[in-house]
Enzyme design. Sequence first.
Site, PDB file in Angstrom:
ATOM      1  N   GLU A  51     -11.760-137.614  44.371  1.00 18.21           N
ATOM      2  CA  GLU A  51     -12.983-138.020  43.673  1.00 18.21           C
ATOM      3  C   GLU A  51     -13.355-136.853  42.753  1.00 18.21           C
ATOM      4  O   GLU A  51     -13.628-135.741  43.222  1.00 18.21           O
ATOM      5  CB  GLU A  51     -14.139-138.305  44.643  1.00 18.21           C
ATOM      6  N   ASP A  76     -15.927-130.707  42.497  1.00 19.96           N
ATOM      7  CA  ASP A  76     -17.112-130.560  41.637  1.00 19.96           C
ATOM      8  C   ASP A  76     -17.371-129.065  41.474  1.00 19.96           C
ATOM      9  O   ASP A  76     -17.035-128.265  42.341  1.00 19.96           O
ATOM     10  CB  ASP A  76     -18.341-131.245  42.254  1.00 19.96           C
ATOM     11  N   ASP A 125     -20.133-137.633  33.774  1.00 18.96           N
ATOM     12  CA  ASP A 125     -20.975-137.385  32.590  1.00 18.96           C
ATOM     13  C   ASP A 125     -20.362-138.110  31.387  1.00 18.96           C
ATOM     14  O   ASP A 125     -19.179-137.921  31.104  1.00 18.96           O
ATOM     15  CB  ASP A 125     -21.053-135.876  32.315  1.00 18.96           C
ATOM     16  N   ASP A 159     -22.782-146.149  35.052  1.00 17.24           N
ATOM     17  CA  ASP A 159     -23.892-146.870  34.405  1.00 17.24           C
ATOM     18  C   ASP A 159     -23.722-146.815  32.892  1.00 17.24           C
ATOM     19  O   ASP A 159     -24.338-147.579  32.173  1.00 17.24           O
ATOM     20  CB  ASP A 159     -25.224-146.176  34.739  1.00 17.24           C
TER      21      ASP A 159
END
Length: 246
Positions: A51, A76, A125, A159
């Site tokens: 991920e 991350d 992002d 989104d």
Amino acid sequence: MAKNKLKSFEQLKSFENVIQPVYAEILNNDFHLKGKWAESFFKNTNPIVLELGCGKGEYTTGLAELNPDINYIGIDIKGARIWRGATTVIEKGLKNVAFIRSAIDPIQSFFSENEISEIWLTFSDPQPNKPKKRLSSSLFLNRYLSFLKPGAIIHLKTDSLILFDYTYCLVKENNFSIILKSNNVYSDDYLPDAIKNIQTFYEKKFISVGKKINYLEFIVNHHSTVIEPLEFGKCKVTTELQSVNL
Ligand SMILES: C[S@@+](CC[C@H](N)C(=O)[O-])C[C@H]1O[C@@H](n2cnc3c(N)ncnc32)[C@H](O)[C@@H]1O
């Protein structure tokens, strides 16, 4: 820096499921676990799924709980978010999870040929003005190809219509196979449970302000170099669909 953050950064150093490489370790493209995650870290031969931009690692931990025979690695740069994910993993006693606190840009240093089976890009992002920085850009996909198994699946949940349209166009431009595509995850019954039942921190925020969630699942082609979508303007299907739905 806030006291709590400092404390969690200190704690991170002792977590066995968190790797925080220093620059010198990845400089020569050969991090010590590269090609050895299965035997040296997980100590099994199960598939490994990434991920990228995992934040607090909701997909990494959620999928690891659902699939104990698959290993998951969340990556991350943000230490406080990795701390949250790693703490959840420790609390749940999951043994099939690792986190790497690092920039994703030098990802080829971490994995070798055929080492990775799948990638999840969760609410990455959108980088509206810097397409090359998108985690689904040709720049990043070519890096991923150096370690993905043939037939590897990439999942994008977002989104952002900018990111969704861009990735969809790139997939079409490169003739990749689309497995699933949804412009409104929570109204499409045919989607697997994991797409709906696991929600990330950012996803919850976007849903709370009425945003629709998009999902694209595709297989990358190993036989050619990935190129950028040339006619981006011509395949903005999602933007049109969503504006009708709003
Ligand atoms: C919008 S947040 C989404 C986090 C999480 N997936 C979620 O849905 O809640 C994007 C995350 O990607 C990480 N990120 C973006 N670009 C990155 C890069 N090049 N290297 C490492 N992390 C990156 C950020 O630190 C951030 O945590």
